[in-house]
Design an enzyme around this catalytic site. Structure first.
Site, short mmCIF file in Angstrom:
data_model
loop_
_atom_site.label_atom_id
_atom_site.label_comp_id
_atom_site.label_asym_id
_atom_site.label_seq_id
_atom_site.Cartn_x
_atom_site.Cartn_y
_atom_site.Cartn_z
N CYS A 171 106.47 46.91 34.33
CA CYS A 171 106.41 46.76 33.03
C CYS A 171 107.51 45.76 32.30
O CYS A 171 108.49 45.70 32.89
CB CYS A 171 106.74 48.04 32.19
SG CYS A 171 106.81 48.07 30.59
N GLU A 219 112.13 54.09 39.21
CA GLU A 219 112.67 52.94 38.43
C GLU A 219 114.03 52.73 38.46
O GLU A 219 114.64 51.63 38.77
CB GLU A 219 112.42 53.41 36.94
CG GLU A 219 112.89 52.22 35.95
CD GLU A 219 112.66 52.52 34.43
OE1 GLU A 219 111.95 53.30 34.01
OE2 GLU A 219 113.60 52.44 33.88
S1 SF4 Z 1 107.70 54.13 29.73
FE1 SF4 Z 1 108.16 52.91 31.30
S2 SF4 Z 1 105.84 51.95 31.55
FE2 SF4 Z 1 105.82 52.75 29.56
S3 SF4 Z 1 106.46 51.04 28.14
FE3 SF4 Z 1 108.31 52.19 28.89
S4 SF4 Z 1 109.10 51.17 30.52
FE4 SF4 Z 1 107.01 50.56 30.12
#
Ligand code: SF4
Length: 390
Positions: A144, A174
């Site tokens: 992301c 993450e």
């Molecule tokens: S929760 Fe994780 S995948 Fe979803 S927008 Fe936020 S950073 Fe991106």
């Protein structure tokens, strides 16, 4: 041969759009949104949070996974682990023949240049990426943009001699990926989970202490060779994107105050930097829960999402502070009007509770879902609630 990497999908968005809509869409949820996020049926009123469910990063990751299957029907396609923390979505991908490197019998060491590997929305560690690269696999990178933003900050800290202190869960993919970025660029990192851990760090910043005792507390949460004497001199703060905003801010302020006490206000900027790296989707979902709890007279809250989904757990924590709250993984957890399967806030195990739903009179239920929960599950949960309330 270095890997071929696809970072912007596979030009098959249209081809999979119908399949995604059929699988994850919910017409009842669309109807409720159109009805000012409120659903009334007999004695039941459901108030839906104004932001809930799939975030932009998850939406994109799932879309790319479907595109990958479409583009490479004859090749082995792997995920490094769960694409997102939702069992329902992961099972759908398994049913499409996508394999999980974390499943029994699977191993990254068995990959060949013919294989395709999908990298999840929360990213992978540098070591993992290098391993895929050495094997020449085709990579579909769904990391992301908000996670990449955290990495950018951590890289900058590392390159300018700041230790990254990451407010996150050291066991979460993450945070592991983010920490590995600090090391990649020659920096150090320390992961703090909560206030008590931050207190330990702040005490060391203010008063020094026993290095070994400190490292015992952070054995699994610090970069190799971490030395609190050396590595707490200049600090840059980052967060896992899905933490509770209020908690991240509090932890940032605690460390800032400790650094100020040690080096003085004038030198603070030289020793301490902070950038809020909570993603906007997480923030929007948390804000929507605050508004729902403030504005709607809900008797109880239901939060839907995987039990290992960080952002869902945090939504449940927020609700639990003021209402009876049930974090459920799936609509099936709503067993009957008498019984519910849920994971209580702060607990590690699912349990069955009785008497969760008032059996007579009007009942008002607040509902939200984590960023990895598709709308069809929310719709199914509302369907069950409606049936329970006659
Ligand atoms: S929760 Fe994780 S995948 Fe979803 S927008 Fe936020 S950073 Fe991106």
């Amino acid at each position: 041969m270095p890997s071929l990497i696809f970072r912007k999908g596979l030009d098959l968005k249209q081809a999979v759009a119908g399949m995604l809509a059929d699988t994850y869409h919910s017409s009842i949820v669309e109807q409720i949104k159109a009805d000012d996020f409120t659903h009334r049926a007999g004695r039941l009123t459901v108030h839906l949070a104004r932001e809930f469910g799939f975030c932009y990063g998850v939406d994109r990751a799932v879309d790319y996974a479907y595109q990958t299957r479409e583009r490479f029907p004859d090749r082995r396609v792997f995920l490094t682990g769960e694409i997102i923390h939702n069992p329902h979505v992961n099972d759908k991908l398994r049913a499409m023949g996508i394999r999980f490197l974390t499943d029994e019998g699977e191993h990254a060491g068995h990959l060949t240049a013919e294989d395709v590997v999908i990298l999840p929305a929360f990213g992978v560690t540098v070591a993992m990426l290098e391993q895929f690269d050495r094997r020449g696999c085709t990579l579909i990178d769904t990391t992301c943009g908000s996670v990449l933003n955290v990495w950018k900050n951590v890289r900058r800290y590392a390159e300018s001699g700041y230790t990254s202190i990451i407010h996150g869960k050291v066991w979460h993919e993450e945070t592991q990926a983010t920490a590995s970025q600090a090391v990649r660029y020659g920096g150090a990192y320390l992961v703090v989970f909560d206030r008590p851990e931050t207190e330990i760090v702040c005490n060391y910043i203010r008063h020094g202490g026993n290095r070994d005792a400190f490292m015992q507390c952070f054995e699994k949460a610090a970069s190799p060779g971490f030395d609190p004497e050396r590595n707490l001199q200049r600090i840059g703060l980052a967060n896992q994107t899905t933490m509770l905003m209020t908690e991240s801010l509090e932890i940032g302020e605690m460390i800032r105050a400790a650094m100020r006490d040690r080096c003085g206000e004038a030198a603070l900027a030289e020793h301490f930097q902070a950038f809020d790296t909570i993603c906007s989707a997480t923030q929007d979902r948390q804000d929507a829960v605050v508004a729902l709890l403030r504005d709607k007279p809900v008797d109880l809250m239901i939060v839907i999402g995987g039990y290992n989904s960080s952002n869902t757990v945090n939504l449940a924590r927020m609700c639990d502070a003021s209402r009876p709250t049930f974090h459920i993984a799936d609509p099936d957890c709503l067993v009957s009007p008498q019984e519910i399967r849920h994971r209580p806030v702060g607990s590690k195990a699912e349990m069955v509770a009785a008497g969760w739903l008032p059996l007579d009179g009007p009942v008002s239920v607040g509902l939200t879902s984590g960023a990895s929960t598709p709308d069809n599950l929310v719709g199914a949960a509302i369907g069950r609630l409606t049936a329970f309330c006659g």
